[in-house]
Enzyme design. Structure first.
Site, PDB file in Angstrom:
ATOM      1  N   CYS A  53     -18.601 -17.495  25.311  1.00 19.17           N
ATOM      2  CA  CYS A  53     -20.014 -17.164  25.152  1.00 19.17           C
ATOM      3  C   CYS A  53     -20.969 -18.344  25.260  1.00 19.17           C
ATOM      4  O   CYS A  53     -21.928 -18.304  26.029  1.00 19.17           O
ATOM      5  CB  CYS A  53     -20.236 -16.421  23.848  1.00 19.17           C
ATOM      6  SG  CYS A  53     -19.222 -16.951  22.479  1.00 19.17           S
ATOM      7  N   HIS A  58     -26.622 -19.581  20.143  1.00 14.99           N
ATOM      8  CA  HIS A  58     -25.303 -20.186  20.381  1.00 14.99           C
ATOM      9  C   HIS A  58     -25.326 -21.450  21.231  1.00 14.99           C
ATOM     10  O   HIS A  58     -24.344 -21.791  21.893  1.00 14.99           O
ATOM     11  CB  HIS A  58     -24.356 -19.155  21.007  1.00 14.99           C
ATOM     12  CG  HIS A  58     -22.986 -19.198  20.399  1.00 14.99           C
ATOM     13  ND1 HIS A  58     -21.922 -18.476  20.881  1.00 14.99           N
ATOM     14  CD2 HIS A  58     -22.495 -19.892  19.340  1.00 14.99           C
ATOM     15  CE1 HIS A  58     -20.844 -18.706  20.160  1.00 14.99           C
ATOM     16  NE2 HIS A  58     -21.172 -19.568  19.213  1.00 14.99           N
TER      17      HIS A  58
END
Length: 483
Positions: free
Chosen positions: A39, A102
């Site tokens: 991710c 993230h």
């Protein structure tokens, strides 16, 4: 989310009517990829238009290790990188991220320092719940400050899978679109929900409604939310001025299957691997009045292309002082053209494979180590292919494994080394690989150093909430990656 998770891509339960309609009204990309099978590197690639090995979202710790960004990672998106929202500001855009960032959780990596004007979401995924002693629960932010933590203030029931996060993210999107429409300002909305990431969640109204279990419930809720966003754009009369693109950051995590894992369709393996199941993604472009309805493209696309395409839509040029890997997809989307370009499959700092046309050459194969596999960590459950899904890192630099993805999308039948087809294809690919490596300037690796002291102990705003936690002494170490 996996390539095979949508009805438009053949998922048999047909539980994604809104995304399927989006595809019917727009263009389906059948050969669209992420830039990494994990991710955070793929998100860095999307927002910079650059491969993770260039923008620093990789590790050099142990060969070909995937490196996600857990709480103790020290690095994040470097100031030297130019993100899409930073550049869109030049054209007067207001930018919002909803959901998962993230790209680093220390203050210097905050999304509002990198071009976003608003944020509702979290720096990491909704892992947990943690004990707030060894590991702090993940904070949820409203702009500059945290407004709570997952599992404490934003409930996720691990027994039932119930959580209303997707509904919160949906309302944030609708409100932001309303506000920008009212002010007549152009906007960029990065809607990065994480409901299909284990532990999977869905709101009460969707629980138990899918033939596919909890994962299917989450997919149905995401589908319903996207339908509401698209209808909202139409009701406001701005759909013909709004370009919408749907895709995923990596393939379905088969390690979570079957209870919480999705479908990668006919493709091999899943998240964490550089086989097709880990990196080929569902992708749909929608722009009423501009994209011919019902289009299907075989263009080799990549999430990095969204950077360059978005700049093109805004009338901006990509930065000329650095290598940009994304291409402008507008000629593909609007005119049906095909642009010849390779797809590079990286894992850590190693180029594992390359796709050129319908051929894919593997220079390294590795799913995960025997040690991890023996503990039950399996990224390719039920899909062992002899000599291909290897548990030791196998080098094929001199004789790459070659697959024809048209005849063999599941990467089960390597072409014979002795065949003329093999020799011609590998010779062409070798030249492309050499040119790529000759011009590659890796960025400073951001995912090498870990330190428990940098975890989400006391994010900005914790004082107001009484939710600051005592951090341990700083003790930076080389991050250890198991796979």
């Amino acid at each position: 989310m996996g390539w095979g998770d949508l009805g438009a891509f053949g998922e048999p339960s047909k539980e994604t009517p809104n995304l399927d309609q989006m595809a019917a009204e727009g263009m389906l990309f059948l050969d669209f990829y992420t830039a990494n099978p994990l991710c955070s590197p793929s998100r860095a690639a999307l927002l910079t238009g650059r491969l993770p090995v260039r923008n620093g979202f990789y590790t050099t710790n142990a060969h070909a290790r995937n490196a996600y960004t857990p709480q103790d990672i020290v690095g994040g998106i470097p100031d030297s990188e130019l993100l899409l929202p930073e550049l869109l500001k030049k054209a007067g855009y207001i930018n919002k991220i909803i959901g998962k960032w993230h790209l680093g959780h220390q203050p210097q990596f905050h999304p509002l320092r990198h071009g976003f004007d608003e944020w509702f979401g979290s720096p990491n995924c909704h892992f947990g719940p943690y004990d707030n002693r060894e590991l702090p629960n993940i904070p949820v932010y409203r702009d500059w400050e945290m407004i709570g933590r997952y599992y404490e203030d934003f409930k996720i029931d691990l027994k039932t899978g119930e959580a209303n996060l997707t509904q919160l993210y949906l309302q944030e999107a609708l409100d932001f679109i309303n506000k920008q429409q009212g002010s007549q300002k152009p906007f960029f909305l990065y809607w990065a929900i994480d409901a299909t990431h284990a532990p999977v969640y869905a709101s009460k109204q969707f629980l138990g409604t899918s033939q596919r279990g909890l994962y299917g419930d989450a997919v149905r809720e995401i589908d319903d939310s996207i339908g509401k966003i698209l209808r909202h754009l139409q009701q406001l009369g701005i759909s013909e001025n709004t370009f919408v693109f749907f895709t995923s950051d990596n393939g379905a995590a088969l390690i979570s299957a079957p209870e919480e894992g999705g479908s990668n369709g006919p493709f091999l393996c899943g998240k964490q691997t550089t086989f097709e199941g880990g990196m080929r993604e569902p992708a749909i472009a929608w722009w009423p009045g501009h994209i011919p309805a019902g289009g299907v493209s075989h263009q080799l696309g990549n999430v990095m292309d969204l950077f360059t395409t978005s700049l093109s839509l805004a009338g901006l040029q990509p930065p000329s002082d650095r290598q940009i890997d994304g291409i402008d997809l507008l000629p593909v989307i609007l005119q049906g053209k095909l642009i010849d370009r390779p797809i590079f499959y990286y894992r850590g700092n190693e180029m594992m494979a390359v796709r050129v046309g319908l051929y894919k050459a593997h220079y390294w194969t590795w799913s995960n180590s025997w040690e991890e596999y023996s503990k039950g960590t399996d990224f390719c459950p039920g899909q062992s292919v002899s000599g291909v899904t290897t548990h030791t890192q196998e080098e094929h630099t001199h004789l790459p494994l070659l697959f024809h993805l048209g005849r063999d999308p599941g990467e089960k039948f390597p072409l014979s080394f002795a065949s003329e087809e093999y020799q011609q294809a590998v010779e062409r690919i070798a030249g492309i690989v050499q040119r790529h490596k000759d011009t590659l300037v890796p960025g400073q690796p951001q995912l090498n150093v870990c330190d428990k002291a940098v975890m989400n102990w006391s994010p900005p705003g914790c004082q107001k909430l009484g939710k600051c936690l005592k951090a341990p002494e700083s003790d930076p170490k080389k991050c250890s990656w198991t796979h």
